[in-house]
Enzyme design. Structure first.
Site, short mmCIF file in Angstrom:
data_model
loop_
_atom_site.label_atom_id
_atom_site.label_comp_id
_atom_site.label_asym_id
_atom_site.label_seq_id
_atom_site.Cartn_x
_atom_site.Cartn_y
_atom_site.Cartn_z
N CYS A 180 14.67 -17.07 1.07
CA CYS A 180 16.03 -16.63 1.42
C CYS A 180 16.38 -16.80 2.90
O CYS A 180 17.53 -17.05 3.23
CB CYS A 180 16.29 -15.20 0.97
N MET A 348 23.00 -16.87 2.04
CA MET A 348 22.23 -17.79 1.20
C MET A 348 22.94 -19.12 0.89
O MET A 348 22.30 -20.10 0.59
CB MET A 348 21.85 -17.11 -0.13
N GLY A 385 19.23 -11.02 3.74
CA GLY A 385 19.25 -10.58 2.35
C GLY A 385 18.45 -9.32 2.10
O GLY A 385 18.97 -8.33 1.58
N GLN A 386 17.18 -9.33 2.48
CA GLN A 386 16.29 -8.23 2.11
C GLN A 386 16.18 -7.19 3.24
O GLN A 386 16.40 -7.51 4.41
CB GLN A 386 14.91 -8.77 1.79
#
Ligand code: SF4
Length: 760
Positions: A180, A348, A385-386
């Protein structure tokens, strides 16, 4: 949720009244937050600040508890998100109590194919250590691997990286951030000499042009979308530009929506650069002072860079292949350049591409060309993203090519520095980069990687070309630290290690704006669950490497790590546990215990590493200048063809987190999202005689999958969309696994496919 003894409305009632989470989300997070404020707050005896478990927005939350149980979770009004959270965050209170937790170690006593049966920790860890030792003895250290996650705490990723690279002596350490964020890291590094965004979320509050490309913050980072909307409400002159092949909810809220054909948007960025250079929109003093140009191997002057753009990227030349009118390219380029402050936000859509590094670097290059940098609101900003991809994996260098704080395995000086800092003999760290994610799992199939430890991630569902990779995983010895025993990856494990979750352990996460935040341990983990750090420490002991892994508590590991950072331009030695416990996070660089943190990197007065009198200094490179490179567009191998006339793109939905391992077990979120569908445009549905709800087979060069159709004009004709949270639609089985040649990140966003009607 309200305690059962409380009268009045609770969150479940509220969702019912709204007809579900989807309706709540349609209201937008601001309205949802206002409705949540109606909920009684007297349902907890204590409130403790923590951080949301899910996405990289890294929202601060307040955890309400009564009688030792979590009874509510609210947004933290003092955190960067100012109390705003999305529906996932507001259902966090249910997370520790979902059914199906793995609470005891499990092993396959009869080898592959035999059932998993309960075991003691001693048996399970003994088996893991003996399998690792046997593989290393037979085939060397590179026959074992660690595959981690942007969802581990920083202390855990740091320890795993040190154990494998300086202890076991393999660089086979990778993780799901490769899938990602790898292109964001390489894009920043090639442009500024250092990874991580220069700006902050607060830049949204100052921008009068928000250029959102390859991102859908309405669904994926709702508090950031709400912050953009707030900026627009307070300053209606703000222009929001959305570039996305789909007409997303984010696009619906934009002033300008450009919908390029998937896989072509480097044409857009190069063409915007061409307009900026040709129409006199370059900030010449900024460029002369702070930028150098290159073709990737040799220096260029500005005239040569402009000639490269003029030769192939005039809007009228690229318009047809890009699928965007030339006039729109010109309009957007002018607005980007002439706004008082332009902020780009992407994720992304640009990262998960075979030209992901080029796309990332090119957005930053547009900012450098136009001088849209370093002022409040003027910044390139890769949204992550995370929750801990940045702090836990990118900063610690827990990837196969990397070492801590921006160092790389291939650089002898970097290896020597880390050997000294880790106190291991010269030559300990292997000069050979390890295997990045896609290659790592392929190597399991080839028999080159024989044993692996997987932590806090579900690669059997999240890898591209996943059916092939599952077969590969089936050939290696897999130890999987998991919170549930039935995930796609857990089903392939030889040993399952029950892991603690969220506030069942303490640690630090680094979200998308270089902000480290602390999560406290507020609950006892169920059954025999242990923290991932405890599992790593025990593995180190059993492999005879306990002396190397001498820091054994989260705070001790953090203290070791922050002291190591002081020997780099990522210096956060001043971010101590007591400060993290007291404050709502701190942004690095932060070299001393009295430093307030750095909202704007490379900028004098904000960044302590910039010399006084310098103004802006790109200290990642010896000459203090940033780099703009020519970035030729290369056609994706997944453009439409006669055999595969459509393109599949994938993404997330607001109610679900990644592979749905946690969020599909929370009824409100599961029902809010419903089953995943294959979205198709009305014209494509007509042509293929597809009715709403019809069962479709999607076929690519990599595999096929069946699912139900949803006809929507959100899809660009020629493009299908599906999300990957639902085990009943394992869409990554058909997704291409081509990778960016620099970042090794896969091309999730563009796969050429064809459709068939399947039997109901
Ligand atoms: S999931 Fe992300 S946006 Fe939602 S509350 Fe958690 S951190 Fe914030």
């Amino acid at each position: 949720m309200q305690g059962s003894d409380e009268p009045g409305i609770d969150r479940r009632d509220l969702l019912r009244m709204l007809a579900g989470v989807a309706a709540a989300n349609a209201l937008g997070v601001a309205t949802w937050g206002a409705l949540e404020a109606l909920l009684p707050k007297g349902n907890a005896d204590s409130w403790t600040k923590a951080v949301c478990r899910f996405c990289g927005t890294g929202c601060g939350v307040q955890v309400g508890m009564r009688d030792g149980k979590v009874t509510d979770v609210r947004g933290d009004e003092l955190a960067h998100n100012a109390g705003v959270i999305c529906v996932k965050g507001s259902m966090l209170r249910a997370l520790p109590y979902v059914k199906g937790r793995l609470t005891t170690p499990m092993i396959r006593r009869g080898g592959k194919g035999s059932p998993l049966t309960a075991a003691t920790w001693d048996e399970a860890m003994g088996l893991v250590a003996s399998q690792f030792q046997a593989a290393i003895a037979a085939s060397g250290p590179d026959s074992v691997a660690f595959y981690g996650s942007g969802q581990l705490f920083t202390e855990e990723s740091y320890t795993a990286n040190k154990l494998f690279k300086a202890g076991i002596r393999t660089n086979n350490v990778d993780g799901n951030p490769r899938l990602c964020m790898a292109s964001a890291a390489t894009g920043y590094t090639q442009t500024f000499g250092k990874d991580e965004p220069p700006g902050s979320y607060e830049d949204i509050d100052h921008a009068d042009c928000l250029f959102v490309i390859g991102a859908n913050p309405f669904h994926c980072h709702p508090p950031l979308h709400e912050r953009m909307m707030r900026r627009k409400r307070l300053h209606p002159e703000t222009t929001i530009i959305c570039v996305d092949p789909r007409r997303t909810d984010t696009a619906d809220h934009a002033d300008i929506h450009l919908a390029p054909i998937p896989g072509t948007d480097l044409l857009l960025l190069n063409s915007m650069a061409q307009v900026i250079c040709a129409d006199g929109l370059v900030d010449v003093p900024f460029v002369e002072r702070h930028v150098r140009f290159t073709d990737g191997s040799a220096p260029l002057d500005f005239a040569a860079f402009k000639a490269f753009l003029d030769a192939s990227y005039v809007p009228e030349q690229v318009s047809q292949e890009l699928g965007v009118p030339a006039l729109d390219i010109r309009r957007v380029a002018h607005r980007f350049a002439t706004a008082k402050a332009t902020m780009s936000l992407w994720t992304m859509g640009l990262n998960q591409r075979t030209q992901g590094t080029a796309l990332n670097a090119m957005v930053s290059s547009l900012h450098l060309l136009t001088g849209q940098f370093g002022r409040p609101g003027a910044t390139p900003f890769s949204v992550t993203g995370q929750p801990n991809a940045c702090g836990g994996v990118r900063d610690t260098g827990a990837l196969s090519h990397a070492l801590p704080n921006g160092r790389v395995v291939a650089n002898p000086k970097h290896r020597q520095e880390m050997e000294e800092l880790w106190g291991v003999p010269p030559g300990t760290i292997s000069p050979k980069p390890g295997l990045p994610a896609v290659d790592l799992f392929q190597a399991m199939g080839d028999g080159k990687v024989r044993a692996a430890l997987i932590m806090c991630t579900n690669p059997a569902q999240s890898l591209p070309n996943s059916a092939v990779q599952c077969a590969n995983m089936g050939k290696a010895f897999l130890a999987v630290a998991e919170i549930f025993g039935d995930s796609e990856t857990a089903q392939l494990a030889d040993v399952l290690l029950p892991a603690a979750l969220w506030i069942e352990k303490e640690g630090v996460t680094g979200q998308g704006e270089r902000r480290y935040q602390y999560t406290p341990r507020l609950l006892r983990p169920p059954g025999e669950c242990r923290s991932d750090l405890a599992i790593l420490v025990e593995l180190a002991d059993r492999l005879g490497l306990g002396k190397l892994i001498s820091a054994r508590t989260p705070e001790a590991v953090w203290d070791e790590w922050r002291q190591i950072s002081a020997h780099s331009k990522y210096n956060f030695a001043g971010i101590t546990y007591p400060r993290l416990k007291a404050l709502r996070g701190l942004q690095w660089p932060c070299p001393t215990p009295d430093h307030p943190g750095t909202p704007r990197r490379f900028v004098e007065g904000s960044d302590p590493l910039v010399a006084p009198g310098t103004g802006i200094e790109f200290y990642g490179f010896p000459d203090g200048k940033a780099v703009i490179a020519t970035r030729p567009y290369v056609r994706s191998p997944e453009l439409p063809s006669a055999e595969f006339p459509l393109q599949l793109t994938t993404g997330r939905v607001v109610e679900q987190w990644h592979t749905g391992t946690m969020t599909m077990r929370i009824p409100e979120l599961r029902d809010g999202a419903g089953p995943a569908h294959i979205e198709i445009s009305p014209s494509d549905a007509d042509r293929a005689h597809v009715a709403e709800g019809a069962r479709l087979r999607v076929i690519s060069r990599f595999g096929s999958i069946e699912g139900l159709a949803h006809i929507t004009d959100r899809c660009r004709p020629g493009t299908l969309f599906a999300s990957f949270y639902d085990v009943k639609l394992l869409i990554n089985r058909v997704v291409a696994d081509h990778v960016d040649p620099v970042s090794k990140e896969p091309e999730y966003k563009v796969t050429a496919v064809r459709l068939e009607l399947a039997q109901a």
